[in-house]
Each structure stands twice: as C-alpha cells, then as structure tokens.
Write a protein that holds these residues in place. Structure first.
Motif, PDB file in Angstrom:
ATOM      1  N   PHE A  71       0.832  -1.209   0.000  1.00 21.86           N
ATOM      2  CA  PHE A  71       0.000   0.000   0.000  1.00 21.86           C
ATOM      3  C   PHE A  71       0.864   1.255   0.000  1.00 21.86           C
ATOM      4  O   PHE A  71       0.528   2.255  -0.662  1.00 21.86           O
ATOM      5  CB  PHE A  71      -0.928   0.001   1.218  1.00 21.86           C
ATOM      6  N   ALA A  72       1.980   1.229   0.736  1.00 27.31           N
ATOM      7  CA  ALA A  72       2.872   2.392   0.761  1.00 27.31           C
ATOM      8  C   ALA A  72       3.491   2.638  -0.615  1.00 27.31           C
ATOM      9  O   ALA A  72       3.604   3.789  -1.059  1.00 27.31           O
ATOM     10  CB  ALA A  72       3.962   2.175   1.811  1.00 27.31           C
ATOM     11  N   LEU A  73       3.883   1.562  -1.310  1.00 25.13           N
ATOM     12  CA  LEU A  73       4.439   1.718  -2.656  1.00 25.13           C
ATOM     13  C   LEU A  73       3.382   2.265  -3.617  1.00 25.13           C
ATOM     14  O   LEU A  73       3.680   3.098  -4.484  1.00 25.13           O
ATOM     15  CB  LEU A  73       4.967   0.374  -3.160  1.00 25.13           C
ATOM     16  N   MET A  74       2.143   1.799  -3.467  1.00 25.87           N
ATOM     17  CA  MET A  74       1.058   2.306  -4.322  1.00 25.87           C
ATOM     18  C   MET A  74       0.832   3.787  -4.072  1.00 25.87           C
ATOM     19  O   MET A  74       0.589   4.560  -5.013  1.00 25.87           O
ATOM     20  CB  MET A  74      -0.212   1.504  -4.064  1.00 25.87           C
ATOM     21  N   ILE A  75       0.911   4.204  -2.811  1.00 24.32           N
ATOM     22  CA  ILE A  75       0.761   5.633  -2.501  1.00 24.32           C
ATOM     23  C   ILE A  75       1.889   6.437  -3.141  1.00 24.32           C
ATOM     24  O   ILE A  75       1.663   7.528  -3.685  1.00 24.32           O
ATOM     25  CB  ILE A  75       0.741   5.844  -0.975  1.00 24.32           C
ATOM     26  N   LEU A  76       3.120   5.900  -3.100  1.00 24.37           N
ATOM     27  CA  LEU A  76       4.255   6.597  -3.715  1.00 24.37           C
ATOM     28  C   LEU A  76       4.049   6.772  -5.220  1.00 24.37           C
ATOM     29  O   LEU A  76       4.302   7.854  -5.774  1.00 24.37           O
ATOM     30  CB  LEU A  76       5.537   5.809  -3.443  1.00 24.37           C
ATOM     31  N   VAL A  77       3.560   5.727  -5.875  1.00 25.94           N
ATOM     32  CA  VAL A  77       3.287   5.816  -7.319  1.00 25.94           C
ATOM     33  C   VAL A  77       2.192   6.838  -7.596  1.00 25.94           C
ATOM     34  O   VAL A  77       2.297   7.668  -8.516  1.00 25.94           O
ATOM     35  CB  VAL A  77       2.903   4.430  -7.866  1.00 25.94           C
ATOM     36  N   LEU A  78       1.123   6.802  -6.800  1.00 29.93           N
ATOM     37  CA  LEU A  78       0.019   7.741  -7.001  1.00 29.93           C
ATOM     38  C   LEU A  78       0.454   9.175  -6.729  1.00 29.93           C
ATOM     39  O   LEU A  78       0.013  10.100  -7.423  1.00 29.93           O
ATOM     40  CB  LEU A  78      -1.147   7.355  -6.094  1.00 29.93           C
ATOM     41  N   LEU A  79       1.307   9.378  -5.719  1.00 29.95           N
ATOM     42  CA  LEU A  79       1.800  10.738  -5.452  1.00 29.95           C
ATOM     43  C   LEU A  79       2.634  11.258  -6.615  1.00 29.95           C
ATOM     44  O   LEU A  79       2.527  12.435  -6.991  1.00 29.95           O
ATOM     45  CB  LEU A  79       2.631  10.738  -4.168  1.00 29.95           C
ATOM     46  N   THR A  80       3.459  10.379  -7.207  1.00 32.78           N
ATOM     47  CA  THR A  80       4.268  10.792  -8.358  1.00 32.78           C
ATOM     48  C   THR A  80       3.373  11.172  -9.533  1.00 32.78           C
ATOM     49  O   THR A  80       3.564  12.209 -10.177  1.00 32.78           O
ATOM     50  CB  THR A  80       5.220   9.658  -8.760  1.00 32.78           C
ATOM     51  N   ALA A  81       2.394  10.305  -9.810  1.00 28.95           N
ATOM     52  CA  ALA A  81       1.462  10.592 -10.915  1.00 28.95           C
ATOM     53  C   ALA A  81       0.651  11.842 -10.625  1.00 28.95           C
ATOM     54  O   ALA A  81       0.421  12.676 -11.513  1.00 28.95           O
ATOM     55  CB  ALA A  81       0.542   9.395 -11.139  1.00 28.95           C
ATOM     56  N   GLY A  82       0.209  11.995  -9.372  1.00 30.25           N
ATOM     57  CA  GLY A  82      -0.569  13.179  -9.016  1.00 30.25           C
ATOM     58  C   GLY A  82       0.232  14.462  -9.148  1.00 30.25           C
ATOM     59  O   GLY A  82      -0.296  15.484  -9.592  1.00 30.25           O
ATOM     60  N   TYR A  83       1.524  14.426  -8.761  1.00 31.30           N
ATOM     61  CA  TYR A  83       2.375  15.620  -8.888  1.00 31.30           C
ATOM     62  C   TYR A  83       2.540  16.006 -10.356  1.00 31.30           C
ATOM     63  O   TYR A  83       2.457  17.186 -10.712  1.00 31.30           O
ATOM     64  CB  TYR A  83       3.731  15.346  -8.246  1.00 31.30           C
ATOM     65  N   TYR A  84       2.758  15.000 -11.204  1.00 31.02           N
ATOM     66  CA  TYR A  84       2.913  15.281 -12.632  1.00 31.02           C
ATOM     67  C   TYR A  84       1.628  15.880 -13.207  1.00 31.02           C
ATOM     68  O   TYR A  84       1.667  16.895 -13.924  1.00 31.02           O
ATOM     69  CB  TYR A  84       3.272  13.990 -13.365  1.00 31.02           C
ATOM     70  N   LEU A  85       0.481  15.256 -12.890  1.00 30.40           N
ATOM     71  CA  LEU A  85      -0.790  15.747 -13.417  1.00 30.40           C
ATOM     72  C   LEU A  85      -1.117  17.131 -12.865  1.00 30.40           C
ATOM     73  O   LEU A  85      -1.683  17.969 -13.577  1.00 30.40           O
ATOM     74  CB  LEU A  85      -1.912  14.768 -13.080  1.00 30.40           C
ATOM     75  N   PHE A  86      -0.753  17.389 -11.590  1.00 28.09           N
ATOM     76  CA  PHE A  86      -1.020  18.706 -11.009  1.00 28.09           C
ATOM     77  C   PHE A  86      -0.219  19.790 -11.731  1.00 28.09           C
ATOM     78  O   PHE A  86      -0.723  20.885 -11.992  1.00 28.09           O
ATOM     79  CB  PHE A  86      -0.683  18.691  -9.524  1.00 28.09           C
ATOM     80  N   LYS A  87       1.047  19.493 -12.059  1.00 21.38           N
ATOM     81  CA  LYS A  87       1.859  20.464 -12.786  1.00 21.38           C
ATOM     82  C   LYS A  87       1.267  20.741 -14.162  1.00 21.38           C
ATOM     83  O   LYS A  87       1.230  21.892 -14.609  1.00 21.38           O
ATOM     84  CB  LYS A  87       3.287  19.948 -12.925  1.00 21.38           C
ATOM     85  N   ARG A  88       0.797  19.673 -14.833  1.00 21.04           N
ATOM     86  CA  ARG A  88       0.193  19.882 -16.152  1.00 21.04           C
ATOM     87  C   ARG A  88      -1.085  20.727 -16.023  1.00 21.04           C
ATOM     88  O   ARG A  88      -1.366  21.581 -16.865  1.00 21.04           O
ATOM     89  CB  ARG A  88      -0.141  18.543 -16.810  1.00 21.04           C
TER      90      ARG A  88
END
Length: 347
Positions: free
Chosen positions: A150-167
């Motif tokens: 679950f922690a690894l999934m959160i890390l992946v989602l945070l990375t994707a969320g940061y990228y999408l937020f910047k876009r």
C-alpha cells in the motif's frame, strides 16, 4: 451419535425429537432436532422457548422452521433446530417438546443429556502449571506485506498526481503532441518565412512596422545560419559593413536600401508606398537566392526538427481534474488501509 425418540400421538400427527450428542464437555454445543408431521390443512404452534430449556441447559440459537410438503401436498413435515450448551456438569432430563395442532397438544418423548467437566488429578498437583509469561511474537513478511504494498502504491500515485497537477497548473495537456518535421536549409527556411509574410496582405497594407520587423528578422536569421555571424544582435549598418567584407558593395545596394527603409519605418514612423514594400520583399528574395548554398545531394541529411505542441481543450482540463480527484481518493483509502494494518500488527 444422536438418539431419535418418537411418539405417534395419532394417525395424522407425529412429534419426534432427537439430539446429536448424549454427552458434552462443559461449554460444548450440540443440536436438538424437532420434527412434526401433520396434515397440510392443520394449524400448528411450535414450542415457545427463549433462553433455556431447563435450568442449566442454555439455548444458543433457534433456527428458522423448515417446512416440507409430502404426499403431493397433502402432508407437511416441519423441522425445528435448537442449538444448546451447558456450563454445569450434571445429568440433565429434558422434558418432552409440546406442540399444538388445531389447539390440541402433542408431545415428544423426553431426552437425556450428560454434561461433564475435564477430570483433574488431585493426587499429582505438580502437574498443574500456572499462567505462562507473555512472549513477543516476531513480525513476519506476511504481517507487513500489505503495509509495504500500500505504501508503494501511494508513492506511485503521489508521483502521478504531482505530474498531473503540474500539467493542470501550467494549463498543459497530459500527453505532449510531438510533430517531426524535416530540417530545412537556411535559404529554404527563409524563403518559406517570406512566403508567409507575402501571403498576409493585411499586414502589408495596415502595419508597415510589423511587416518590416518580420522581414528583417527573416533576413537576420538567414545571415546567422548562412554566414555564421550573430546578425540578430547587430544594427543594420553593422550587418551591411560585415557583408561588404565578403561581398561586393554594388551587390549589397538593394539590401542596404531595404534595411534603411526598415529603420525609418521603425524609428521615424515612415509609411512607404505599396510598390516600395513589394520591391523590398523582392530584394530580400533576390539576396537570399544570390547567396544561398545548394545542399550536396551526396551529403548526409540533416537531423529532423522536433516540434512540441502543448495545447489543451476545456474537455481535457476537466479530465485532468477528474484524474486528480480519483488519485486523491485512492490515496486516502490506502492510508486508511495502512493504518488498519498497523493497528492489527502492533496493537
């Protein structure tokens, strides 16, 4: 093995009771089965029992009655199950179960149940052991694997969320659109840009300053690529002086006139005639054609140009916002699951 006791009261009604086990350890459970057979048109009232059958015999559960139709619907067989237990060792007498059919009472035979405790050897008290000490149990991979996943999934989602937020913040699409175009030679690029200026007749007629600014920028870029000097940072006179060192002065007279007119338009607000503007455009094309270098057909082709186009429609913006909301919800759910797993493992 259960013992079945039955007592036929009359031809139409029979009441049977059986128990799964005649002996129990204290705290164990067993089931009593009550079966009533009667005509389909008769009315029946089963025994009303709550917490106990008798003192010492507790009822744990009363199952829902099960009705079966027999003899093409002429007869009924009703089954009722009672789950019982006891916490006092003794031999118990279970009275008959009384059933009312058409307001008449019918009863089964009584049952017996022996409840006994675990025998204790009082002659050898040394065999008794006191309470054990608390031992810590080592944590294994199976205990924490979901926390890590679950922690690894959160890390992946945070990375994707940061990228999408910047876009989303920069008003850019999720995916860049890349166009690959062949790289043009300096004179081909310059002639292409001049054709675009020539095609914009409104620019030529209404705004001479912008027209000459674009035309001279095309020439400056061409000179930079063709002759290798930074014409973009030089004044018109500096450009002409530099070119005179590598080309005859007579050949630069038309180009010199073009730059002089451009300077007057930019800084003195000169408004040239239409034919003069056309003449200067023709002079720019002539200068390019006179100084161009044709590419060697045997030479290695220049690498292609990659143009990145980043535009997003309102629909794309809504999709991007929806993705961010879904990611945020998923992260909250995963955090909740991690907390639950941590509580289960360590608390």
């Amino acid at each position: 093995m259960g013992v079945l006791l039955s007592l036929p009261m009359q031809a139409q009604v029979t009441v049977d009771a059986s128990i799964d086990s005649l002996e129990l350890l204290i705290g164990e459970q067993t089931d009593i089965h009550l079966e009533v057979s009667l005509d389909a048109k008769q009315r029946i009232q089963l025994p009303v029992l709550k917490d106990t059958i008798i003192k010492g015999i507790e009822i744990i559960d009363i199952a829902k009655p099960d009705t079966q139709m027999l003899n093409e619907g002429k007869r009924m067989l009703i089954k009722q199950k009672y789950t019982i237990t006891s916490f006092d060792s003794a031999l118990y007498y279970l009275p008959p179960f009384e059933v009312k059919v058409n307001d008449r009472s019918y009863a089964s035979k009584p049952l017996a149940l022996k409840v006994y405790s675990i025998p204790v050897d009082t002659l050898r008290p040394d065999q008794f052991f006191g309470p054990k000490d608390i031992h810590s149990v080592s944590i294994t991979w199976n205990d924490i694997r979901w926390i890590i996943w679950f922690a690894l999934m959160i890390l992946v989602l945070l990375t994707a969320g940061y990228y999408l937020f910047k876009r989303y913040r920069d008003n850019k699409p999720i995916i860049r659109r890349i166009h690959v175009e062949p790289k043009l030679s300096p004179h081909e690029q310059a002639l292409k840009d001049i054709e675009e200026i020539k095609a914009d007749r409104s620019l030529l007629q209404n705004d001479s300053k912008v027209y000459y600014t674009k035309l001279t920028e095309v020439l400056r870029n061409y000179m930079k690529e063709r002759f290798g000097f930074n014409a973009m940072e030089m004044t018109s006179s500096e450009i002409i002086s530099y070119l005179m060192e590598i080309k005859e002065q007579n050949a630069l007279s038309d180009l010199k006139s073009l730059f002089e007119t451009a300077d007057l338009v930019k800084f003195a607000k000169l408004d040239p005639l239409m034919n003069e503007n056309d003449k200067n455009l023709v002079n720019a094309v002539a200068f390019i054609n006179e100084t161009k270098i044709e590419p060697d057909p045997n030479a290695k082709p220049e690498p292609t140009e990659i143009t990145v186009v980043e535009k997003r429609s309102p629909k794309g913006r809504m999709i991007l916002l929806g993705c961010l909301i879904i990611i945020a919800i998923a992260i909250v759910v995963l955090i909740y699951l991690i907390i639950n797993n941590i509580i289960d493992v360590w608390f």
